[in-house]
Design a protein around this motif. Structure first.
Motif, mmCIF file in Angstrom:
data_model
loop_
_atom_site.group_PDB
_atom_site.id
_atom_site.type_symbol
_atom_site.label_atom_id
_atom_site.label_comp_id
_atom_site.label_asym_id
_atom_site.label_seq_id
_atom_site.Cartn_x
_atom_site.Cartn_y
_atom_site.Cartn_z
ATOM 1 N N HIS A 201 -2.378 8.258 -17.773
ATOM 2 C CA HIS A 201 -2.829 9.414 -16.471
ATOM 3 C C HIS A 201 -3.206 8.434 -15.244
ATOM 4 N N PHE A 202 -2.705 9.137 -14.026
ATOM 5 C CA PHE A 202 -3.104 8.361 -12.867
ATOM 6 C C PHE A 202 -3.592 9.399 -12.060
ATOM 7 N N LYS A 203 -4.361 9.022 -11.139
ATOM 8 C CA LYS A 203 -4.802 9.952 -9.864
ATOM 9 C C LYS A 203 -5.053 8.709 -8.728
ATOM 10 N N THR A 204 -4.643 9.479 -7.449
ATOM 11 C CA THR A 204 -4.793 8.847 -6.306
ATOM 12 C C THR A 204 -6.256 8.635 -5.970
ATOM 13 N N GLU A 205 -6.918 7.622 -5.474
ATOM 14 C CA GLU A 205 -8.122 7.498 -5.059
ATOM 15 C C GLU A 205 -8.179 7.124 -3.594
ATOM 16 N N ARG A 206 -7.438 6.412 -2.929
ATOM 17 C CA ARG A 206 -7.005 6.149 -1.499
ATOM 18 C C ARG A 206 -5.844 5.425 -1.404
ATOM 19 N N THR A 207 -5.220 5.737 -0.016
ATOM 20 C CA THR A 207 -4.038 5.324 0.357
ATOM 21 C C THR A 207 -4.023 4.974 1.697
ATOM 22 N N ASN A 208 -2.934 3.906 1.982
ATOM 23 C CA ASN A 208 -2.804 3.666 3.378
ATOM 24 C C ASN A 208 -1.112 3.996 3.686
ATOM 25 N N ASN A 209 -0.476 4.832 2.724
ATOM 26 C CA ASN A 209 0.815 5.226 2.678
ATOM 27 C C ASN A 209 1.881 3.948 2.385
ATOM 28 N N MET A 210 1.284 2.701 2.514
ATOM 29 C CA MET A 210 2.285 1.458 2.069
ATOM 30 C C MET A 210 1.612 0.959 0.708
ATOM 31 N N ARG A 211 0.378 1.163 0.374
ATOM 32 C CA ARG A 211 0.016 0.771 -0.816
ATOM 33 C C ARG A 211 -1.348 1.896 -1.314
ATOM 34 N N THR A 212 -1.154 1.850 -2.579
ATOM 35 C CA THR A 212 -2.319 2.983 -2.840
ATOM 36 C C THR A 212 -3.149 2.448 -4.074
#
Length: 301
Positions: A201-212
């Motif tokens: 299971h995965f959930k996005t915490e933060r992103t800069n659109n190049m790396r997450t």
């Protein structure tokens, strides 16, 4: 050579450094931050907007302090008569094997805890990859190891992963089976007679659109599970040479492990934050928060 700077009044770290380091290009200051060369009161900081208080001591070094791949002592997160949890640094093997001659966490911890007249024996409960940092668990007897493993399906295993790209949807579940190729020493994803079930299971915490930055939980614990699953999804872990692109540091950290103690029946939570060099992998682009509303599972079949 390093710069030691005393904070006279409250400020954000980037503003403070720009004012104090006259003649330094802004890009140079950012580079020092992102590579773990800046510390506040002895702790490495990579956030540009980190809040400084009057009296803080800021140190700017030419290079980050390198962590030894074979430390003489390991950080112990928890210990009792039966189990010991440590914080394993990246670059250190969990245990040794016939092909590896390098030092490993099991040997270091055994030496660290043993006395001349009372050597200690340890059995690994779980293993994490050499280039993954974080929680690693040992038992003080074979029986205790088996007792913990008997309830391993109840254990909660949470990781942080920095991946290339920006997963869409932002969270989901990968339920593809995995198979280890002993010749290539590589895990293959997908249906096969020898493949075993694996759920991530995965959930996005933060992103800069190049790396997450992802928070990842695994229901199973297959070898290279997170690395293989995320690469199959199209978002390989940063610095993962086997399933993505080689880098200075792999973006995977074992954040926490929750188990039921076999003897007491109590829930134990072992947790250790990711080090500064892990977060430095997010590169130079400013992070932004993402909407964490539920989405459909991202399982591809």
């Amino acid at each position: 050579m390093s710069e030691r700077l005393q904070v006279k009044e409250a400020s954000s770290l980037m503003v403070f450094l720009s004012a104090q380091l006259q003649g330094w290009a802004r890009s140079k200051i950012k580079q020092r931050l992102q590579t773990g060369c800046v510390s506040v009161n002895g702790i490495a900081i990579t956030q540009h907007d980190y809040a400084l208080s009057e009296g803080d001591l800021v140190e700017v070094g030419a290079t980050a302090k390198a962590a030894s791949s074979s430390p003489s002592q390991l950080e112990i997160l928890y210990s009792d008569r039966d189990i010991i949890a440590i914080n394993k640094p990246a670059g250190l093997l969990s245990v040794g094997n016939a092909k590896e001659t390098q030092q490993h966490a099991l040997a270091i911890l055994r030496n660290q805890l043993s006395r001349r007249t009372q050597p200690i024996k340890l059995w690994p409960v779980n293993r994490i990859d050499r280039d993954t940092s974080g929680v690693l668990l040992f038992a003080t007897s074979r029986e205790m190891r088996e007792a913990v493993m008997n309830k391993w399906d109840q254990a909660e295993k949470t990781y942080l992963a920095i991946v290339e790209g920006c997963p869409n949807p932002a969270q989901g579940t990968i339920d593809q089976p995995l198979r280890l190729d002993d010749v290539e020493y590589r895990v293959h994803v997908g249906a096969h007679p020898d493949a075993k079930p694996a759920i991530t299971h995965f959930k996005t915490e933060r992103t800069n659109n190049m790396r997450t930055l992802l928070q990842v939980q695994i229901d199973t614990g297959r070898q290279h599970q997170i690395r293989a699953h995320l690469s199959w999804l199209g978002y390989p872990v940063v610095g993962d040479e086997r399933y993505g692109t080689k880098g200075d540091r792999m973006g995977l950290h074992a954040l926490s492990l929750t188990i039921i103690h076999p003897k007491t029946g109590k829930e134990l939570v072992f947790e250790t934050p990711a080090p500064a060099d892990f977060f430095a992998l997010m590169n130079q682009t400013k992070l932004k928060a993402v909407d964490k509303k539920p989405v459909k599972a991202a399982s591809r079949k």
